[in-house]
Design an enzyme around this catalytic site. Structure first.
Site, PDB file in Angstrom:
ATOM      1  N   THR A 345       0.836  -1.208   0.000  1.00 45.27           N
ATOM      2  CA  THR A 345       0.000   0.000   0.000  1.00 45.27           C
ATOM      3  C   THR A 345       0.863   1.248   0.000  1.00 45.27           C
ATOM      4  O   THR A 345       0.582   2.220  -0.715  1.00 45.27           O
ATOM      5  CB  THR A 345      -0.933   0.012   1.225  1.00 45.27           C
ATOM      6  OG1 THR A 345      -1.765  -1.154   1.207  1.00 45.27           O
ATOM      7  CG2 THR A 345      -1.813   1.254   1.234  1.00 45.27           C
ATOM      8  N   TRP A 348       2.437   1.597  -3.402  1.00 46.90           N
ATOM      9  CA  TRP A 348       1.457   2.014  -4.398  1.00 46.90           C
ATOM     10  C   TRP A 348       1.385   3.534  -4.483  1.00 46.90           C
ATOM     11  O   TRP A 348       1.212   4.098  -5.560  1.00 46.90           O
ATOM     12  CB  TRP A 348       0.079   1.452  -4.048  1.00 46.90           C
ATOM     13  CG  TRP A 348      -0.987   1.816  -5.033  1.00 46.90           C
ATOM     14  CD1 TRP A 348      -1.336   1.133  -6.165  1.00 46.90           C
ATOM     15  CD2 TRP A 348      -1.853   2.964  -4.992  1.00 46.90           C
ATOM     16  NE1 TRP A 348      -2.351   1.786  -6.821  1.00 46.90           N
ATOM     17  CE2 TRP A 348      -2.695   2.902  -6.126  1.00 46.90           C
ATOM     18  CE3 TRP A 348      -1.997   4.025  -4.102  1.00 46.90           C
ATOM     19  CZ2 TRP A 348      -3.663   3.866  -6.385  1.00 46.90           C
ATOM     20  CZ3 TRP A 348      -2.962   4.999  -4.367  1.00 46.90           C
ATOM     21  CH2 TRP A 348      -3.778   4.908  -5.488  1.00 46.90           C
ATOM     22  N   HIS A 349       1.554   4.197  -3.351  1.00 48.57           N
ATOM     23  CA  HIS A 349       1.432   5.654  -3.322  1.00 48.57           C
ATOM     24  C   HIS A 349       2.650   6.357  -3.899  1.00 48.57           C
ATOM     25  O   HIS A 349       2.543   7.514  -4.329  1.00 48.57           O
ATOM     26  CB  HIS A 349       1.182   6.134  -1.889  1.00 48.57           C
ATOM     27  CG  HIS A 349      -0.221   5.935  -1.426  1.00 48.57           C
ATOM     28  ND1 HIS A 349      -0.649   4.760  -0.851  1.00 48.57           N
ATOM     29  CD2 HIS A 349      -1.308   6.753  -1.465  1.00 48.57           C
ATOM     30  CE1 HIS A 349      -1.933   4.870  -0.545  1.00 48.57           C
ATOM     31  NE2 HIS A 349      -2.360   6.059  -0.917  1.00 48.57           N
ATOM     32  N   GLY A 350       3.789   5.711  -3.902  1.00 49.02           N
ATOM     33  CA  GLY A 350       4.958   6.378  -4.456  1.00 49.02           C
ATOM     34  C   GLY A 350       6.216   5.549  -4.349  1.00 49.02           C
ATOM     35  O   GLY A 350       6.354   4.718  -3.449  1.00 49.02           O
ATOM     36  N   PHE A 495       0.030   9.705  -8.363  1.00 53.03           N
ATOM     37  CA  PHE A 495       0.024   8.313  -7.971  1.00 53.03           C
ATOM     38  C   PHE A 495      -0.538   7.435  -9.074  1.00 53.03           C
ATOM     39  O   PHE A 495      -0.542   6.245  -8.934  1.00 53.03           O
ATOM     40  CB  PHE A 495      -0.787   8.113  -6.682  1.00 53.03           C
ATOM     41  CG  PHE A 495      -0.249   8.950  -5.534  1.00 53.03           C
ATOM     42  CD1 PHE A 495       1.105   9.030  -5.326  1.00 53.03           C
ATOM     43  CD2 PHE A 495      -1.110   9.633  -4.711  1.00 53.03           C
ATOM     44  CE1 PHE A 495       1.611   9.791  -4.279  1.00 53.03           C
ATOM     45  CE2 PHE A 495      -0.626  10.382  -3.658  1.00 53.03           C
ATOM     46  CZ  PHE A 495       0.732  10.473  -3.442  1.00 53.03           C
TER      47      PHE A 495
END
Length: 495
Positions: A345, A348-350, A495
């Site tokens: 997670t 996934w954001h960066g 993102f």
């Protein structure tokens, strides 16, 4: 860069909606004048409307990055071709192999464009390793549309959706402009029927318009203004890191207020975009699921993640956590699964270690809550101490999320917890906009609670009259802010 707010609101959106509803009206007239003399439930020109939406969506995405639209097209066609083969060989080893290859290709595309640079930088930090770094611009929204495509492929393999034999319809699902670049993550099964059978509803247009205006107001009136405060404080801090003699003006109080402002900014920015996407989708005949449910009222971290970015949390639960075994294989395996999901997670954001740290931070907190069964407790009402503790924990999490440099992060956290006075006059001299936007923080705090929910849901005649009046006033105020101030891009565009 995609459309700015002005181009989107004053040029693109009016043109698309005008053309879309012109086709709607033409289809209704055609149905009314048909031999049967009965108006069709579904517009007979729906395929033309789909072409309008598909063309508009691809134009919208390609406006600033025409090369990256080819990647979007390629990913969609990989999913379409893989889906066709999976349907043909359903239940066989060949079908499962096609599914695995399709998923691998989609993940490889995401990994190359989003994580290759991060991986090479990490490896180059090891002595004696010197790998050339290839600079690639991150395609906007690649994480969102990749996860959407994956949901189609995986659900098709599970037998939860039917194969989409028309490649243009699948491409429309992937590229639909209201939610293309910043979510919510719309699963194929949510809109499967509406790709081929959408009906016009005045109520949908009305309520969708109100929802869109609400989201726009969240973004333009609240998010952009609290961002000016947090950006101002952190910019002064950045100047100090560059050698300017201004750091002593930024004290503990200023940094806590900056973190609070960013906490408000990211909520109103992202939930505002989700509201706009849901509202536009409803106007066009699509019904996307909710993505936020007042997350800052939560009494636990478990509750927070049931309310925040619901589409992403649900995606990782259904496609990663449960397939890994969830809580069915013992406590030790469950803890490993939780940490795996939250590391992913974060990534996934960066493509940065601070996002991994942020994900692991929540993984540990959720494990602690699960061990102590704190997230399972049902409060009889509002509990101030549980809410405050949860809010502070979330606020600190956004500090980890926002500051990408670990050295800077350590200094900021140290000053937040080790008292240092704030020189407000000196800060005002350095950046006058910073203090002028301070009043927007308490305004944001008020609106992040469901205090005004009755205005949205009430059926009382007075409220039903008041609702559109307030919406028009909010829209007018948004236009004033848009025209008079510079544009701030949505946080989740990257993102």
């Amino acid at each position: 860069m995609s459309f700015d707010t002005t181009s989107f609101l004053f040029l693109f959106l009016p043109a698309v909606l005008t053309l879309y509803f012109a086709v709607e009206i033409a289809g209704r007239l055609m149905a009314r004048n048909s031999a049967h003399g009965v108006a069709a439930v579904v517009n007979p020109l729906l395929p033309v409307q789909n072409v309008v939406l598909l063309t508009a969506s691809l134009f919208f995405y390609a406006w600033g990055e025409p090369v990256h639209v080819l990647l979007l097209l390629a990913a969609s066609m990989v999913a379409w071709g893989g889906g066709m083969l999976m349907s043909r060989w359903r239940g066989t080893r060949a079908g499962k192999t096609v599914m695995a290859v399709t998923v691998a290709l989609l993940l490889l595309s995401l990994a190359v464009f989003k994580y290759l640079g991060f991986l090479t930088d990490t490896l180059n930090s090891v002595p004696c390793i010197d790998i050339p770094v290839v600079e690639m611009r991150l395609p906007i929204g690649i994480s969102f549309y990749t996860f959407q495509i994956l949901s189609y492929v995986i659900d098709l393999q599970r037998g939860q959706v039917g194969v989409q034999r028309n490649p243009l319809r699948l491409l429309l699902y992937v590229s639909l402009f209201p939610q293309l670049i910043a979510g919510p993550i719309v699963r194929y099964q949510t809109v499967e029927r509406e790709l081929t059978r959408r009906s016009f509803s005045v109520d949908d247009v009305y309520n969708g318009t109100l929802r869109f205006i609400r989201g726009l107001a969240k973004k333009v009136i609240i998010a952009d203004n609290v961002a000016r405060f947090s950006d101002g404080v952190y910019d002064i801090y950045a100047q100090s890191m560059a050698g300017a003699d201004v750091y002593d003006s930024v004290g503990t109080t200023a940094l806590w207020l900056a973190s609070l402002a960013y906490t408000m900014q990211i909520y109103f920015d992202f939930s505002g975009y989700s509201d706009m996407a849901i509202g536009l989708g409803r106007i066009l005949g699509f019904h996307f699921l909710e993505n936020f449910n007042f997350p800052y009222v939560s009494h636990s971290i478990t509750e927070f993640w049931r309310r925040w970015h619901i589409s992403l949390s649900g995606w990782f639960r259904d496609y990663v956590y449960i397939p890994l075994g969830g809580n069915r294989r013992g406590l030790r395996r469950q803890l490993v699964n939780i940490m795996t999901v939250w590391a992913l997670t974060g990534l996934w954001h960066g493509a940065s270690w601070n996002f991994v740290l942020w994900g692991m931070y929540y993984g540990v907190l959720l494990i602690v809550e699960k061990s102590l069964k704190l997230g399972e407790r049902k409060s009889a009402g509002f509990s101030l101490h549980r809410w405050f503790l949860t809010f502070v924990i979330v606020d600190l999490g956004w500090v980890l999320f926002h500051i990408t440099d670990f050295n800077d992060l350590g200094l900021v956290l140290q000053r937040m917890f080790w008292w240092h006075p704030t020189d407000w006059l000196r800060m005002m001299a350095e950046n006058s906009d910073t203090l002028l936007t301070l009043p927007y923080i308490p305004l944001a705090l008020v609106f992040c609670f469901p205090l005004f929910a009755p205005i949205v849901t009430s059926r009382r005649p007075v409220v039903r009259f008041l609702r559109p009046a307030l919406a028009l006033a909010a829209l007018a105020l948004c236009y004033v802010y848009i025209i008079s101030s510079s544009f701030h891009p949505f946080i989740y565009f990257r993102f």
